[in-house]
Design a protein around this motif. Structure first.
Motif, PDB file in Angstrom:
ATOM      1  N   ALA A   1       7.639 -15.847 -23.308  1.00  0.00           N
ATOM      2  CA  ALA A   1       6.872 -14.595 -23.291  1.00  0.00           C
ATOM      3  C   ALA A   1       6.717 -14.012 -21.895  1.00  0.00           C
ATOM      4  N   GLY A   2       7.262 -14.682 -20.888  1.00  0.00           N
ATOM      5  CA  GLY A   2       7.051 -14.252 -19.509  1.00  0.00           C
ATOM      6  C   GLY A   2       8.034 -13.204 -19.048  1.00  0.00           C
ATOM      7  N   ARG A   3       7.861 -12.805 -17.812  1.00  0.00           N
ATOM      8  CA  ARG A   3       8.771 -11.850 -17.173  1.00  0.00           C
ATOM      9  C   ARG A   3       9.261 -12.479 -15.866  1.00  0.00           C
ATOM     10  N   GLU A   4      10.408 -12.033 -15.412  1.00  0.00           N
ATOM     11  CA  GLU A   4      10.988 -12.612 -14.207  1.00  0.00           C
ATOM     12  C   GLU A   4      10.029 -12.471 -13.029  1.00  0.00           C
ATOM     13  N   GLY A   5       9.833 -13.562 -12.297  1.00  0.00           N
ATOM     14  CA  GLY A   5       8.931 -13.581 -11.156  1.00  0.00           C
ATOM     15  C   GLY A   5       7.511 -13.970 -11.493  1.00  0.00           C
ATOM     16  N   GLN A   6       7.190 -14.089 -12.783  1.00  0.00           N
ATOM     17  CA  GLN A   6       5.814 -14.422 -13.167  1.00  0.00           C
ATOM     18  C   GLN A   6       5.471 -15.843 -12.743  1.00  0.00           C
ATOM     19  N   LEU A   7       4.289 -15.995 -12.149  1.00  0.00           N
ATOM     20  CA  LEU A   7       3.783 -17.287 -11.690  1.00  0.00           C
ATOM     21  C   LEU A   7       2.539 -17.627 -12.504  1.00  0.00           C
ATOM     22  N   TRP A   8       2.571 -18.778 -13.195  1.00  0.00           N
ATOM     23  CA  TRP A   8       1.453 -19.160 -14.051  1.00  0.00           C
ATOM     24  C   TRP A   8       0.467 -20.041 -13.290  1.00  0.00           C
ATOM     25  N   PRO A   9      -0.812 -19.896 -13.579  1.00  0.00           N
ATOM     26  CA  PRO A   9      -1.808 -20.808 -13.017  1.00  0.00           C
ATOM     27  C   PRO A   9      -1.537 -22.232 -13.491  1.00  0.00           C
ATOM     28  N   PRO A  10      -2.096 -23.215 -12.805  1.00  0.00           N
ATOM     29  CA  PRO A  10      -1.839 -24.615 -13.176  1.00  0.00           C
ATOM     30  C   PRO A  10      -2.258 -24.917 -14.615  1.00  0.00           C
ATOM     31  N   PHE A  11      -1.459 -25.749 -15.262  1.00  0.00           N
ATOM     32  CA  PHE A  11      -1.769 -26.218 -16.609  1.00  0.00           C
ATOM     33  C   PHE A  11      -1.302 -27.671 -16.721  1.00  0.00           C
ATOM     34  N   LEU A  12      -1.911 -28.389 -17.643  1.00  0.00           N
ATOM     35  CA  LEU A  12      -1.619 -29.810 -17.814  1.00  0.00           C
ATOM     36  C   LEU A  12      -0.466 -29.986 -18.792  1.00  0.00           C
ATOM     37  N   SER A  13       0.540 -30.733 -18.377  1.00  0.00           N
ATOM     38  CA  SER A  13       1.671 -31.079 -19.234  1.00  0.00           C
ATOM     39  C   SER A  13       1.904 -32.575 -19.101  1.00  0.00           C
ATOM     40  N   GLN A  14       1.640 -33.276 -20.208  1.00  0.00           N
ATOM     41  CA  GLN A  14       1.652 -34.747 -20.181  1.00  0.00           C
ATOM     42  C   GLN A  14       0.674 -35.226 -19.108  1.00  0.00           C
ATOM     43  N   GLU A  15       1.144 -35.976 -18.090  1.00  0.00           N
ATOM     44  CA  GLU A  15       0.189 -36.512 -17.112  1.00  0.00           C
ATOM     45  C   GLU A  15       0.146 -35.722 -15.817  1.00  0.00           C
ATOM     46  N   HIS A  16       0.899 -34.618 -15.730  1.00  0.00           N
ATOM     47  CA  HIS A  16       0.972 -33.861 -14.487  1.00  0.00           C
ATOM     48  C   HIS A  16       0.368 -32.460 -14.638  1.00  0.00           C
ATOM     49  N   TRP A  17      -0.182 -31.974 -13.525  1.00  0.00           N
ATOM     50  CA  TRP A  17      -0.566 -30.567 -13.444  1.00  0.00           C
ATOM     51  C   TRP A  17       0.616 -29.777 -12.917  1.00  0.00           C
ATOM     52  N   CYS A  18       0.951 -28.701 -13.625  1.00  0.00           N
ATOM     53  CA  CYS A  18       2.183 -27.966 -13.343  1.00  0.00           C
ATOM     54  C   CYS A  18       1.881 -26.552 -12.865  1.00  0.00           C
ATOM     55  N   VAL A  19       2.706 -26.106 -11.932  1.00  0.00           N
ATOM     56  CA  VAL A  19       2.762 -24.701 -11.547  1.00  0.00           C
ATOM     57  C   VAL A  19       4.167 -24.229 -11.888  1.00  0.00           C
ATOM     58  N   LEU A  20       4.251 -23.121 -12.603  1.00  0.00           N
ATOM     59  CA  LEU A  20       5.515 -22.671 -13.181  1.00  0.00           C
ATOM     60  C   LEU A  20       5.785 -21.227 -12.793  1.00  0.00           C
ATOM     61  N   ARG A  21       7.059 -20.945 -12.458  1.00  0.00           N
ATOM     62  CA  ARG A  21       7.466 -19.559 -12.177  1.00  0.00           C
ATOM     63  C   ARG A  21       8.795 -19.294 -12.865  1.00  0.00           C
ATOM     64  N   LEU A  22       8.887 -18.166 -13.539  1.00  0.00           N
ATOM     65  CA  LEU A  22      10.124 -17.767 -14.200  1.00  0.00           C
ATOM     66  C   LEU A  22      11.012 -17.053 -13.193  1.00  0.00           C
ATOM     67  N   GLU A  23      12.180 -17.606 -12.954  1.00  0.00           N
ATOM     68  CA  GLU A  23      13.110 -17.034 -11.975  1.00  0.00           C
ATOM     69  C   GLU A  23      14.055 -16.017 -12.602  1.00  0.00           C
ATOM     70  N   ARG A  24      14.717 -16.425 -13.694  1.00  0.00           N
ATOM     71  CA  ARG A  24      15.709 -15.537 -14.323  1.00  0.00           C
ATOM     72  C   ARG A  24      15.686 -15.719 -15.824  1.00  0.00           C
ATOM     73  N   GLN A  25      15.898 -14.619 -16.527  1.00  0.00           N
ATOM     74  CA  GLN A  25      16.090 -14.655 -17.970  1.00  0.00           C
ATOM     75  C   GLN A  25      17.559 -14.396 -18.273  1.00  0.00           C
ATOM     76  N   LEU A  26      18.141 -15.225 -19.113  1.00  0.00           N
ATOM     77  CA  LEU A  26      19.557 -15.104 -19.468  1.00  0.00           C
ATOM     78  C   LEU A  26      19.671 -15.014 -20.986  1.00  0.00           C
ATOM     79  N   PRO A  27      19.505 -13.801 -21.536  1.00  0.00           N
ATOM     80  CA  PRO A  27      19.572 -13.653 -22.992  1.00  0.00           C
ATOM     81  C   PRO A  27      20.920 -14.106 -23.535  1.00  0.00           C
ATOM     82  N   ALA A  28      20.893 -14.793 -24.675  1.00  0.00           N
ATOM     83  CA  ALA A  28      22.120 -15.282 -25.287  1.00  0.00           C
ATOM     84  C   ALA A  28      22.965 -14.125 -25.794  1.00  0.00           C
TER      85      ALA A  28
END
Length: 266
Positions: A195-222
């Protein structure tokens, strides 16, 4: 409690593991197939053989397939081929069938499912879309929040943050992951990336045992290119084969496989 001998009764029809030397009764063979979980593979082989039987190939089409098959086996000459066949109790027809099976299945699946590919593509497009993203994983929430703020303010690069603090395998790629299909990504990440857009940076969220910071770099539609088309055809064919296999395992007879020429008849 003792088990019945696998050899079965002497008067029953017998199965030959070596041609000309009957060894097992049909009943004993069935028990072996069930005990060792080989009944499913046998059913799959029956379906494949039934499909292959309705796709004719000319001698000119078969010869290069047989030559490539023999070469892939490491057989370099006719002198090497004869003992190889004899050791396996194969005839030339067995070799021809094995060498041409994949091509016959491919042709039938193209004929049978080509018209369904675009629908399947549209149904699965979101899973086939690929992305490139940057990921940072740390143990403490406070550190993740601090790094997120510094990245948001452009006080440091994502690569620097990953190199100094990240605990995941993305350290080897400066935080970059992909291109990778959305369907191959953990749900905690793929839902955001979808659901994101290129360049979007998400606030930290918990995934398994780690806190993650995520950024969408590129979208490559099939795109429905040749590679995706072949993959979808393979998926459609595999689904059909599996349904036939399940029917056989439940006791149903194998339905007649449609022939391409029958569809072309008026």
């Amino acid at each position: 409690m003792s088990q019945a001998p696998l050899s079965g009764v002497t008067s029953a029809p017998r199965i030959a593991l070596c041609p000309g030397q009957p060894l097992l009764s049909a009943e004993a063979t069935n028990r072996l197939l069930l005990r060792h979980g080989l009944n499913r593979e046998l059913a799959r082989a029956l379906v494949h053989e039934a499909v292959a039987a309705v796709i004719p190939l000319s001698a000119e089409e078969e010869l290069p397939l047989i030559a490539a098959h023999v070469q892939a086996l490491g057989i370099r000459s006719e002198a090497d081929l004869a003992p190889w066949l004899e050791e396996r109790h194969w005839s030339r027809d067995d070799l021809r069938a094995a060498a041409t099976l994949a091509e016959r299945l491919r042709r039938w699946s193209h004929w049978r499912f080509e018209h369904e590919v675009e629908i399947r593509f549209l149904d699965r497009k979101q899973d086939l879309d690929r992305v490139v993203y940057a990921l940072l994983q740390v143990q403490e929430r406070e550190l993740a929040e601090e790094l997120h703020q510094r990245l948001k303010a452009a006080e440091m690069t994502f690569a620097d943050a990953v190199r100094q603090f990240s605990l995941g395998p993305e350290r080897d790629t400066q935080g970059l992951v992909g291109p990778i299909a959305l369907s191959a990504i953990a749900p905690e990440l793929s839902g955001r990336l979808r659901a994101g857009r290129e360049g979007q940076l998400w606030p930290p969220f918990l995934s398994q045992e780690h806190w993650c910071v995520l950024r969408l770099e590129r979208q490559l539609p099939a795109q429905l290119d040749a590679e995706i088309r072949e993959r979808l055809l393979h998926d459609l064919f595999s689904t059909w084969v599996n349904s036939q296999v399940e029917g056989l395992l439940q006791g149903s007879a194998l339905a007649a496989v449609p022939r391409p020429e029958e569809a072309d008849s008026p």
